[in-house]
Design an enzyme around this catalytic site. Structure first.
Site, PDB file in Angstrom:
ATOM      1  N   ASP A   1      48.895 -62.150 106.915  1.00 56.72           N
ATOM      2  CA  ASP A   1      49.188 -61.129 105.698  1.00 56.72           C
ATOM      3  C   ASP A   1      49.054 -61.945 104.890  1.00 56.72           C
ATOM      4  O   ASP A   1      49.170 -63.110 104.380  1.00 56.72           O
ATOM      5  CB  ASP A   1      50.324 -60.786 106.264  1.00 56.72           C
ATOM      6  CG  ASP A   1      51.075 -60.070 105.113  1.00 56.72           C
ATOM      7  OD1 ASP A   1      51.229 -60.767 104.179  1.00 56.72           O
ATOM      8  OD2 ASP A   1      50.775 -58.803 105.004  1.00 56.72           O
TER       9      ASP A   1
ATOM     10  N   ASN B   1      42.942 -41.296 111.497  1.00 52.69           N
ATOM     11  CA  ASN B   1      42.530 -42.653 112.368  1.00 52.69           C
ATOM     12  C   ASN B   1      43.561 -43.713 112.862  1.00 52.69           C
ATOM     13  O   ASN B   1      43.983 -43.798 112.738  1.00 52.69           O
ATOM     14  CB  ASN B   1      42.536 -43.025 110.241  1.00 52.69           C
ATOM     15  CG  ASN B   1      41.436 -44.391 110.467  1.00 52.69           C
ATOM     16  OD1 ASN B   1      41.552 -45.425 111.009  1.00 52.69           O
ATOM     17  ND2 ASN B   1      41.919 -45.175 109.229  1.00 52.69           N
TER      18      ASN B   1
ATOM     19  N   ASP C   1      31.584 -44.931 110.494  1.00 52.33           N
ATOM     20  CA  ASP C   1      32.011 -45.872 109.755  1.00 52.33           C
ATOM     21  C   ASP C   1      30.062 -46.378 109.497  1.00 52.33           C
ATOM     22  O   ASP C   1      30.537 -47.180 108.509  1.00 52.33           O
ATOM     23  CB  ASP C   1      32.455 -46.611 110.052  1.00 52.33           C
ATOM     24  CG  ASP C   1      34.482 -47.107 109.432  1.00 52.33           C
ATOM     25  OD1 ASP C   1      33.837 -46.688 108.020  1.00 52.33           O
ATOM     26  OD2 ASP C   1      34.774 -47.345 109.850  1.00 52.33           O
TER      27      ASP C   1
ATOM     28  N   GLU D   1      39.433 -43.781 102.390  1.00 45.65           N
ATOM     29  CA  GLU D   1      39.046 -43.133 103.261  1.00 45.65           C
ATOM     30  C   GLU D   1      38.592 -41.476 103.978  1.00 45.65           C
ATOM     31  O   GLU D   1      37.796 -40.872 104.020  1.00 45.65           O
ATOM     32  CB  GLU D   1      39.230 -44.247 104.234  1.00 45.65           C
ATOM     33  CG  GLU D   1      38.077 -45.236 103.981  1.00 45.65           C
ATOM     34  CD  GLU D   1      38.854 -46.552 104.609  1.00 45.65           C
ATOM     35  OE1 GLU D   1      37.741 -47.078 105.611  1.00 45.65           O
ATOM     36  OE2 GLU D   1      40.264 -46.748 104.541  1.00 45.65           O
TER      37      GLU D   1
END
Length: 378
Positions: free
Chosen positions: A278, A9, A145, A354
């Site tokens: 974040d 990924n 995706d 995933e």
């Protein structure tokens, strides 16, 4: 020898990997190289083992990052044989509605889609190129995706533009499909009643979207032609009035590259708070700007979820996943509270996986073609 599947990924500055046993999909090893292009660092571990950390050379690129990951795999090799490399590909356009073996023609098609996913697609392609040079003669598998959203009703794939633009690819594709496909798989196994029902899935992380699912299939989703559309994200703006984009160029004199940098890298939670993308940091910060950013994010996600109930004709469950969806309880609660007027529905948290979904897709292709694997390459 133990047949294995390697998943990759690739992001702009990171390369994550998982190594699965082909039989039974046991996770054997995992890790990532972060800060590619700068002070890159490898973090990797065997399942249940201590973490290895290694500083990499300055200017490490994706090929060097993959070489470091494979070095870790080779150093801990327990008779592993990589039989396929599964790559996460963000955009498959209209041509790819399922995982596929990568060929030169596939590379050509995916390269043409770079303008639709400039933050992701080039790095996905870089990982493929690195894999072909370093892993050896094993199949590379593209896992998309966008594929989970293929086949939706045209009501959910059009913009209100003349049809010839749709025919030229200006349409709503949808993203985070591998995550939603995994949720569909888990629900089919653990909650078949909900799998058959009306589910709104919220993949909330640094990238964020929501998906309306019925019978485990995508009906509608918040992202459109590109991965910057929909709800706000860590650094991405989400949906912005097209007129505002025109104004930025015409009145403020911003170049297209500057606008792209703004909406992809300086907007979202970072832009709203002026502090961070974040969520944990924003929750801890407690300033008015941080609270506003989180309230805005929750409000927009709730609005999107409510809109998706129209696409489904109701809601039976709201499922959270992704880094924010799994770990930020106050954000989940804020979204859920804004949907209280919809009545009773279940709320679930399902961890994203995933990579496991990618490995499953690669195995399905291997079974169809039965290519041979090779040991990890240097």
């Amino acid at each position: 020898m133990i047949p294995t599947i390697l998943t990759l990924n690739a992001g702009s500055s990171s390369l994550k990997f998982r190594l699965f046993a082909r039989d039974g999909l046991a996770l054997l090893a995992r890790g990532a190289v972060s800060r590619i292009g700068a002070d890159a660092e490898l973090k990797a571990s065997l399942t249940g083992g201590p973490e290895t950390r290694e500083a990499l050379a300055a200017g490490t690129d994706h090929a060097a990052a993959l070489r470091a990951l494979l070095g870790f795999v080779r150093a801990h090799d327990d008779g592993w044989r990589i039989e396929a490399v599964a790559h996460r590909i963000v955009h498959g356009g209209t041509g790819y509605d399922r995982a596929t073996l990568i060929t030169p023609r596939v590379i050509e098609d995916l390269t043409a889609l770079v303008p639709l996913a400039p933050l992701h697609q080039p790095h996905n392609l870089a990982a493929i190129a690195a894999s072909r040079g370093l892993v050896g003669e094993v199949p590379d598998v593209a896992c998309f995706d966008t594929a989970f959203h293929a086949g939706r009703d045209p009501l959910f794939t059009h913009f209100a533009l003349p049809k010839d633009y749709y025919d030229r690819g200006i349409r709503r594709y949808g993203f985070h499909g591998l995550s939603y496909q995994w949720l569909s798989h888990v629900l089919a196994q653990d909650r078949p009643d909900l799998h058959r029902g009306r589910v709104i899935a919220a993949h909330l992380g640094n990238g964020a979207s929501l998906c309306a699912m019925r019978d485990g299939r995508s009906v509608d989703t918040t992202m459109g032609m590109t991965a910057v559309d929909g709800v706000p994200m860590g650094t991405r703006s989400g949906a912005v009035d097209p007129g505002a984009i025109l104004l930025l160029k015409r009145t403020f004199g911003m170049a297209l590259e500057e606008i792209e940098e703004l909406i992809y890298n300086r907007a979202g939670l970072l832009g709203l708070s002026g502090r961070s993308n974040d969520v944990a940091a924003l929750l801890a910060d407690g300033t008015e700007a941080s609270r506003f950013a989180l309230d805005y994010f929750a409000m927009r996600c709730a609005q999107a979820a409510a809109a998706l109930t129209v696409s489904l004709g109701g809601i039976d469950a709201l499922v959270f996943t992704g880094g924010i969806g799994e770990n930020a309880g106050p954000v989940r609660e804020a979204i859920r509270n804004r949907l209280a007027h919809l009545g009773r529905f279940e709320t679930l948290v399902i961890p994203a996986n995933e990579e496991r979904m990618m490995a499953m897709e690669a195995i399905a292709l291997l079974r169809a073609g039965s290519p041979q694997g090779v040991p990890p390459a240097a």
